[in-house]
Design an enzyme around this catalytic site. Structure first.
Site, PDB file in Angstrom:
ATOM      1  N   SER A  35     -43.262   0.560 -37.285  1.00  0.00           N
ATOM      2  CA  SER A  35     -43.741   0.451 -38.665  1.00  0.00           C
ATOM      3  C   SER A  35     -43.377  -0.907 -39.258  1.00  0.00           C
ATOM      4  CB  SER A  35     -43.178   1.577 -39.533  1.00  0.00           C
ATOM      5  OG  SER A  35     -41.770   1.567 -39.490  1.00  0.00           O
ATOM      6  N   SER A 126     -24.663  -1.058 -45.783  1.00  0.00           N
ATOM      7  CA  SER A 126     -24.913  -2.348 -46.411  1.00  0.00           C
ATOM      8  C   SER A 126     -23.872  -2.613 -47.498  1.00  0.00           C
ATOM      9  CB  SER A 126     -26.310  -2.294 -47.035  1.00  0.00           C
ATOM     10  OG  SER A 126     -26.503  -3.325 -47.946  1.00  0.00           O
ATOM     11  N   TYR A 151     -33.456   2.303 -52.278  1.00  0.00           N
ATOM     12  CA  TYR A 151     -33.003   1.856 -50.953  1.00  0.00           C
ATOM     13  C   TYR A 151     -31.477   1.890 -50.882  1.00  0.00           C
ATOM     14  CZ  TYR A 151     -31.382  -1.138 -47.255  1.00  0.00           C
ATOM     15  OH  TYR A 151     -30.672  -1.617 -46.172  1.00  0.00           O
ATOM     16  N   LYS A 155     -28.466   4.321 -48.593  1.00  0.00           N
ATOM     17  CA  LYS A 155     -27.292   3.923 -47.804  1.00  0.00           C
ATOM     18  C   LYS A 155     -26.055   4.697 -48.279  1.00  0.00           C
ATOM     19  CE  LYS A 155     -29.487   1.351 -45.064  1.00  0.00           C
ATOM     20  NZ  LYS A 155     -29.705   1.800 -43.679  1.00  0.00           N
ATOM     21  N   TYR A 179     -23.075  -4.079 -43.440  1.00  0.00           N
ATOM     22  CA  TYR A 179     -23.464  -5.463 -43.203  1.00  0.00           C
ATOM     23  C   TYR A 179     -23.523  -6.200 -44.531  1.00  0.00           C
ATOM     24  CZ  TYR A 179     -25.974  -3.023 -39.337  1.00  0.00           C
ATOM     25  OH  TYR A 179     -26.362  -2.223 -38.302  1.00  0.00           O
ATOM     26  N   ASN A 201     -36.337 -11.903 -49.025  1.00  0.00           N
ATOM     27  CA  ASN A 201     -35.004 -12.428 -48.711  1.00  0.00           C
ATOM     28  C   ASN A 201     -35.003 -13.953 -48.693  1.00  0.00           C
ATOM     29  OD1 ASN A 201     -34.941  -9.606 -46.757  1.00  0.00           O
ATOM     30  ND2 ASN A 201     -33.365  -9.939 -48.294  1.00  0.00           N
ATOM     31  N   ASP A 300     -30.108  -8.396 -59.337  1.00  0.00           N
ATOM     32  CA  ASP A 300     -29.266  -9.208 -58.455  1.00  0.00           C
ATOM     33  C   ASP A 300     -27.792  -9.087 -58.832  1.00  0.00           C
ATOM     34  OD1 ASP A 300     -30.578 -10.376 -56.349  1.00  0.00           O
ATOM     35  OD2 ASP A 300     -31.233 -12.152 -57.476  1.00  0.00           O
TER      36      ASP A 300
HETATM   37  P1  NAD Z   1     -36.196  -3.934 -39.575  1.00  0.00           P
HETATM   38  O1  NAD Z   1     -37.221  -3.396 -40.488  1.00  0.00           O
HETATM   39  O2  NAD Z   1     -36.444  -5.238 -38.916  1.00  0.00           O
HETATM   40  O3  NAD Z   1     -35.880  -2.870 -38.426  1.00  0.00           O
HETATM   41  C1  NAD Z   1     -35.966  -1.497 -38.624  1.00  0.00           C
HETATM   42  C2  NAD Z   1     -36.788  -0.924 -37.477  1.00  0.00           C
HETATM   43  O4  NAD Z   1     -36.868   0.496 -37.643  1.00  0.00           O
HETATM   44  C3  NAD Z   1     -38.216  -1.446 -37.438  1.00  0.00           C
HETATM   45  O5  NAD Z   1     -38.511  -1.887 -36.121  1.00  0.00           O
HETATM   46  C4  NAD Z   1     -39.079  -0.249 -37.828  1.00  0.00           C
HETATM   47  O6  NAD Z   1     -40.333  -0.263 -37.157  1.00  0.00           O
HETATM   48  C5  NAD Z   1     -38.200   0.902 -37.394  1.00  0.00           C
HETATM   49  N1  NAD Z   1     -38.391   2.155 -38.130  1.00  0.00           N
HETATM   50  C6  NAD Z   1     -38.396   2.337 -39.476  1.00  0.00           C
HETATM   51  N2  NAD Z   1     -38.566   3.641 -39.755  1.00  0.00           N
HETATM   52  C7  NAD Z   1     -38.655   4.292 -38.572  1.00  0.00           C
HETATM   53  C8  NAD Z   1     -38.810   5.642 -38.206  1.00  0.00           C
HETATM   54  N3  NAD Z   1     -38.947   6.605 -39.108  1.00  0.00           N
HETATM   55  N4  NAD Z   1     -38.853   5.950 -36.900  1.00  0.00           N
HETATM   56  C9  NAD Z   1     -38.736   4.997 -35.939  1.00  0.00           C
HETATM   57  N5  NAD Z   1     -38.579   3.705 -36.236  1.00  0.00           N
HETATM   58  C10 NAD Z   1     -38.540   3.350 -37.537  1.00  0.00           C
HETATM   59  O7  NAD Z   1     -34.824  -3.957 -40.390  1.00  0.00           O
HETATM   60  P2  NAD Z   1     -33.419  -4.629 -40.027  1.00  0.00           P
HETATM   61  O8  NAD Z   1     -33.219  -5.769 -40.942  1.00  0.00           O
HETATM   62  O9  NAD Z   1     -33.316  -4.838 -38.577  1.00  0.00           O
HETATM   63  O10 NAD Z   1     -32.448  -3.471 -40.491  1.00  0.00           O
HETATM   64  C11 NAD Z   1     -31.876  -2.538 -39.585  1.00  0.00           C
HETATM   65  C12 NAD Z   1     -30.967  -1.603 -40.340  1.00  0.00           C
HETATM   66  O11 NAD Z   1     -29.944  -2.353 -40.992  1.00  0.00           O
HETATM   67  C13 NAD Z   1     -31.660  -0.799 -41.442  1.00  0.00           C
HETATM   68  O12 NAD Z   1     -31.086   0.473 -41.477  1.00  0.00           O
HETATM   69  C14 NAD Z   1     -31.324  -1.586 -42.689  1.00  0.00           C
HETATM   70  O13 NAD Z   1     -31.358  -0.766 -43.818  1.00  0.00           O
HETATM   71  C15 NAD Z   1     -29.920  -2.043 -42.369  1.00  0.00           C
HETATM   72  N6  NAD Z   1     -29.485  -3.226 -43.132  1.00  0.00           N
HETATM   73  C16 NAD Z   1     -30.280  -4.351 -43.100  1.00  0.00           C
HETATM   74  C17 NAD Z   1     -29.878  -5.475 -43.817  1.00  0.00           C
HETATM   75  C18 NAD Z   1     -30.745  -6.700 -43.859  1.00  0.00           C
HETATM   76  O14 NAD Z   1     -30.586  -7.502 -44.783  1.00  0.00           O
HETATM   77  N7  NAD Z   1     -31.637  -6.919 -42.903  1.00  0.00           N
HETATM   78  C19 NAD Z   1     -28.672  -5.454 -44.529  1.00  0.00           C
HETATM   79  C20 NAD Z   1     -27.888  -4.305 -44.515  1.00  0.00           C
HETATM   80  C21 NAD Z   1     -28.318  -3.186 -43.799  1.00  0.00           C
HETATM   81  C1  WQD Z   2     -29.939 -13.589 -51.517  1.00  0.00           C
HETATM   82  C2  WQD Z   2     -29.763 -14.533 -52.700  1.00  0.00           C
HETATM   83  C3  WQD Z   2     -31.191 -14.083 -54.583  1.00  0.00           C
HETATM   84  C4  WQD Z   2     -34.928 -15.053 -52.601  1.00  0.00           C
HETATM   85  C5  WQD Z   2     -30.796  -7.807 -50.158  1.00  0.00           C
HETATM   86  C6  WQD Z   2     -30.627  -6.335 -50.385  1.00  0.00           C
HETATM   87  C7  WQD Z   2     -29.406  -5.829 -49.698  1.00  0.00           C
HETATM   88  C8  WQD Z   2     -29.396  -6.226 -48.238  1.00  0.00           C
HETATM   89  C9  WQD Z   2     -29.705  -7.651 -48.023  1.00  0.00           C
HETATM   90  C10 WQD Z   2     -30.214  -4.421 -46.886  1.00  0.00           C
HETATM   91  C11 WQD Z   2     -29.791 -13.824 -54.041  1.00  0.00           C
HETATM   92  C12 WQD Z   2     -31.487 -15.432 -53.973  1.00  0.00           C
HETATM   93  C13 WQD Z   2     -33.602 -14.847 -52.863  1.00  0.00           C
HETATM   94  C14 WQD Z   2     -35.604 -16.114 -53.261  1.00  0.00           C
HETATM   95  C15 WQD Z   2     -33.559 -16.694 -54.368  1.00  0.00           C
HETATM   96  N1  WQD Z   2     -30.384  -5.525 -47.485  1.00  0.00           N
HETATM   97  N2  WQD Z   2     -32.920 -15.655 -53.731  1.00  0.00           N
HETATM   98  N3  WQD Z   2     -34.885 -16.899 -54.115  1.00  0.00           N
HETATM   99  O1  WQD Z   2     -30.452  -9.686 -52.683  1.00  0.00           O
HETATM  100  O2  WQD Z   2     -28.312 -10.303 -51.495  1.00  0.00           O
HETATM  101  O3  WQD Z   2     -29.657  -8.453 -50.641  1.00  0.00           O
HETATM  102  O4  WQD Z   2     -30.875  -8.030 -48.746  1.00  0.00           O
HETATM  103  O5  WQD Z   2     -29.315  -3.664 -46.937  1.00  0.00           O
HETATM  104  O6  WQD Z   2     -29.387  -4.458 -49.851  1.00  0.00           O
HETATM  105  O7  WQD Z   2     -30.539  -6.106 -51.776  1.00  0.00           O
HETATM  106  O8  WQD Z   2     -30.502 -10.755 -50.388  1.00  0.00           O
HETATM  107  O9  WQD Z   2     -31.864 -12.535 -49.369  1.00  0.00           O
HETATM  108  O10 WQD Z   2     -32.856 -11.143 -51.236  1.00  0.00           O
HETATM  109  O11 WQD Z   2     -31.071 -12.798 -51.760  1.00  0.00           O
HETATM  110  O12 WQD Z   2     -32.952 -17.429 -55.148  1.00  0.00           O
HETATM  111  O13 WQD Z   2     -36.806 -16.310 -53.081  1.00  0.00           O
HETATM  112  O14 WQD Z   2     -30.863 -15.444 -52.728  1.00  0.00           O
HETATM  113  O15 WQD Z   2     -31.230 -14.153 -55.977  1.00  0.00           O
HETATM  114  O16 WQD Z   2     -28.859 -14.445 -54.855  1.00  0.00           O
HETATM  115  P1  WQD Z   2     -29.703  -9.818 -51.439  1.00  0.00           P
HETATM  116  P2  WQD Z   2     -31.670 -11.794 -50.632  1.00  0.00           P
END
Ligand code: NAD
Ligand code: WQD
Length: 347
Positions: A35, A126, A151, A155, A179, A201, A300
Site C-alpha cells: 500500500s 515513535s 496517527y 502508537k 524512533y 517530512n 508541530d
Molecule cells: P512505510 O510506509 O515506508 O512502510 C510501511 C510498510 O507497511 C509499507 O511498505 C506498506 O505498504 C506496509 N503496510 C501498511 N499497512 C499494511 C497492512 N495492513 N498490511 C501489510 N502491509 C502494510 O513506513 P516507514 O517509515 O518504514 O515506517 C515503518 C514503521 O515505523 C511504521 O509503523 C511507522 O509508523 C513507524 N515509524 C515511522 C517513522 C518515520 O518517520 N518514518 C517514525 C516513527 C515510527
Molecule cells: C521535521 C521538522 C517541521 C517539512 C513526523 C511525525 C512523527 C514521526 C516523524 C512517525 C519540523 C520542519 C518539515 C517542511 C519544515 N513519524 N519542516 N518544512 O514533524 O518531527 O515528525 O515524522 O512516527 O510522528 O509527526 O517530522 O520531517 O515532518 O518535520 O520546516 O516542508 O521539519 O516543522 O520542525 P516531525 P517532519
C-alpha cells in the site's frame, strides 16, 4: 538460521532492516500489502545482500490469511511489526482508516503469536508519544502526552495494547522501539524512502526541492524558543535505526530481556534545527536549496531529542553515522530516483 517475520518489510525502515537482518544471518519472511511501497524494493535488498527475502503480498488486516501464512512458514521465531499507515495529516482526515489499519493489524499478530508458538515481538513506536517533553533530552521514563493526531494515538494505544496483552499472556516478549526522526538511505543508494505525493517530512522535501521537483522548501517558523528560532529534532540515520532492530532481535532470541516488555529510545541524543539541516545539506552536497521562512505548522513540537542511554547501555546499540554522511546518502538516493523517473518518462 533464525526465521523472522517482518511486516511492512518493503517499506522505508522495513527494507533497511531486512538488509541488516540478512547481513546478520537471519532468514526473513516479508509480509507487505504494497500500500505504501513497491515490490522492486526486493531487487534492491537482493542486490545489497545477495539474498532474496521471501515475500508475501498480504494485508495484515487479513487474520485468516496471516494464520495460513504462519502455518506455511513454520518455525518463525519472532515478528518485527512495521506495517502501518504513517501520514500524520492524512490520519486527521481519515481517522478510522488509521485506527483500523494500525490497531487491527497489531491485534491480529498478537492474537496469532501464541497459536503459532511465536514468542518475540518488536513494535515500531515513535517519539511522537512524548509530545513536547517537559525535560530534554527525553528518556523512556518521561510521561506520555496526549496524542496530537490519530496517527500518534495509534502508537500510544498500540503500546498499551502490547502492555495489556503481555500482562495476560506472559509467553509473549516484546521490545518497543521509539524512533526519533529517521532520515537518509542505504549508502549503496539501492534502497531508500519512496514518499507518496508531496512529502510532508523535511528531508524528502529538501531532496526533491534540490533536484528541482519542488520550487522551494518552506521552513515552518523561525520564532520558536530555540537558538535560531526553527524547530529541533533528533534525526537518526535509517541504517543505524535498522541495526537497532538486529540488536533487539538478538537480545530477545538469547533471552537476555530484563522483563517481557522493554522500551528503548532510538535516537542520536543530538538535536538539530531545521535551519541547521538546510545548511548542512547544502554544504555537504554542494547544491543550493531555495527556501523561505513561513508561519508555524499546526501541531508541530518545538523541540525534542532523545536520551538514548538506555539503548546504548542495555541494548548495546548507538547511532554511528554522522549527519553529514546521512544527508549525503539522502541526496544520492534522490539522484537515483530522478534517474528512474527519467527512464520511465522516456519509455
Ligand atoms: P512505510 O510506509 O515506508 O512502510 C510501511 C510498510 O507497511 C509499507 O511498505 C506498506 O505498504 C506496509 N503496510 C501498511 N499497512 C499494511 C497492512 N495492513 N498490511 C501489510 N502491509 C502494510 O513506513 P516507514 O517509515 O518504514 O515506517 C515503518 C514503521 O515505523 C511504521 O509503523 C511507522 O509508523 C513507524 N515509524 C515511522 C517513522 C518515520 O518517520 N518514518 C517514525 C516513527 C515510527
Ligand atoms: C521535521 C521538522 C517541521 C517539512 C513526523 C511525525 C512523527 C514521526 C516523524 C512517525 C519540523 C520542519 C518539515 C517542511 C519544515 N513519524 N519542516 N518544512 O514533524 O518531527 O515528525 O515524522 O512516527 O510522528 O509527526 O517530522 O520531517 O515532518 O518535520 O520546516 O516542508 O521539519 O516543522 O520542525 P516531525 P517532519
Amino acid at each position: 538460521m533464525k526465521k523472522i517475520l517482518v511486516t511492512g518489510g518493503t517499506g522505508y525502515i522495513g527494507s533497511h532492516t531486512v538488509v541488516e537482518l540478512q547481513n546478520s544471518g537471519f532468514e526473513v519472511v516479508i509480509v507487505d500489502n504494497l500500500s505504501n511501497s513497491n515490490v522492486d524494493v526486493l531487487n534492491g535488498i537482493t542486490a545489497i545482500t545477495g539474498i532474496r527475502p521471501t515475500f508475501e503480498n498480504l494485508d495484515c488486516l487479513d487474520y485468516v490469511g496471516l494464520d495460513k501464512l504462519l502455518a506455511r512458514h513454520e518455525g518463525i521465531e519472532a515478528i518485527i511489526h512495521f506495517a502501518a499507515s504513517k501520514a500524520v495529516g492524512e490520519s486527521v482526515d481519515k481517522p478510522l482508516l488509521y485506527y483500523r489499519n494500525n490497531l487491527v493489524s497489531l491485534m491480529n499478530l498478537l492474537q496469532l503469536m501464541p497459536l503459532h508458538k511465536i514468542k518475540h515481538f518488536v513494535f515500531s513506536s515513535s517519539c511522537t508519544v512524548y509530545g513536547q517533553p517537559d525535560e530534554l533530552p527525553v528518556s523512556e521514563a518521561a510521561p506520555l502526552k496526549p496524542a496530537l493526531s490519530p496517527y500518534g494515538n495509534t502508537k500510544q494505544i498500540g503500546e498499551e495494547i502490547i502492555r495489556d496483552t503481555i500482562h495476560a499472556t506472559p509467553a509473549i516478549n516484546s521490545i518497543i522501539l521509539r524512533y526519533f526522526n529517521p532520515i537518509g538511505a542505504h549508502p549503496s543508494a539501492m534502497i531508500g524512502e519512496l514518499p507518496n505525493g508531496v512529502p510532508n517530512n523535511l528531508v524528502p522535501f529538501i531532496t526533491q526541492t534540490a533536484i528541482g521537483l519542488r520550487k522551494q522548501l518552506s521552513v515552518y517558523g523561525n520564532d520558536y524558543n530555540t537558538a535560531d528560532g526553527s524547530c529541533i529534532r533528533d534525526y537518526i540515520n535509517v541504517v543505524d535505526l535498522a541495526k537497532a532492530h538486529v540488536k533487539a532481535m538478538e537480545r530477545m532470541l538469547q533471552n537476555r530481556c530484563a522483563s517481557n516488555l522493554e522500551i528503548f529510545n532510538i535516537g542520536t541524543g543530538r538535536g538539530l534545527s531545521v535551519l541547521e539541516i538546510v545548511k548542512t545539506f547544502q554544504d555537504v552536497n554542494n547544491v543550493s536549496l531555495p527556501y523561505k521562512i513561513v508561519s508555524r505548522r499546526d501541531g508541530d513540537i518545538e523541540q525534542v531529542w532523545a536520551n538514548p542511554e538506555k539503548a546504548n547501555k542495555v541494548l548495546g546499540w548507538a547511532a554511528k553515522e554522522s549527519i553529514e554522511d546521512t544527508l549525503r546518502s539522502a541526496w544520492l538516493w534522490e539522484i537515483k530516483l530522478q534517474e528512474k523517473r527519467k527512464e520511465t518518462t522516456s519509455h
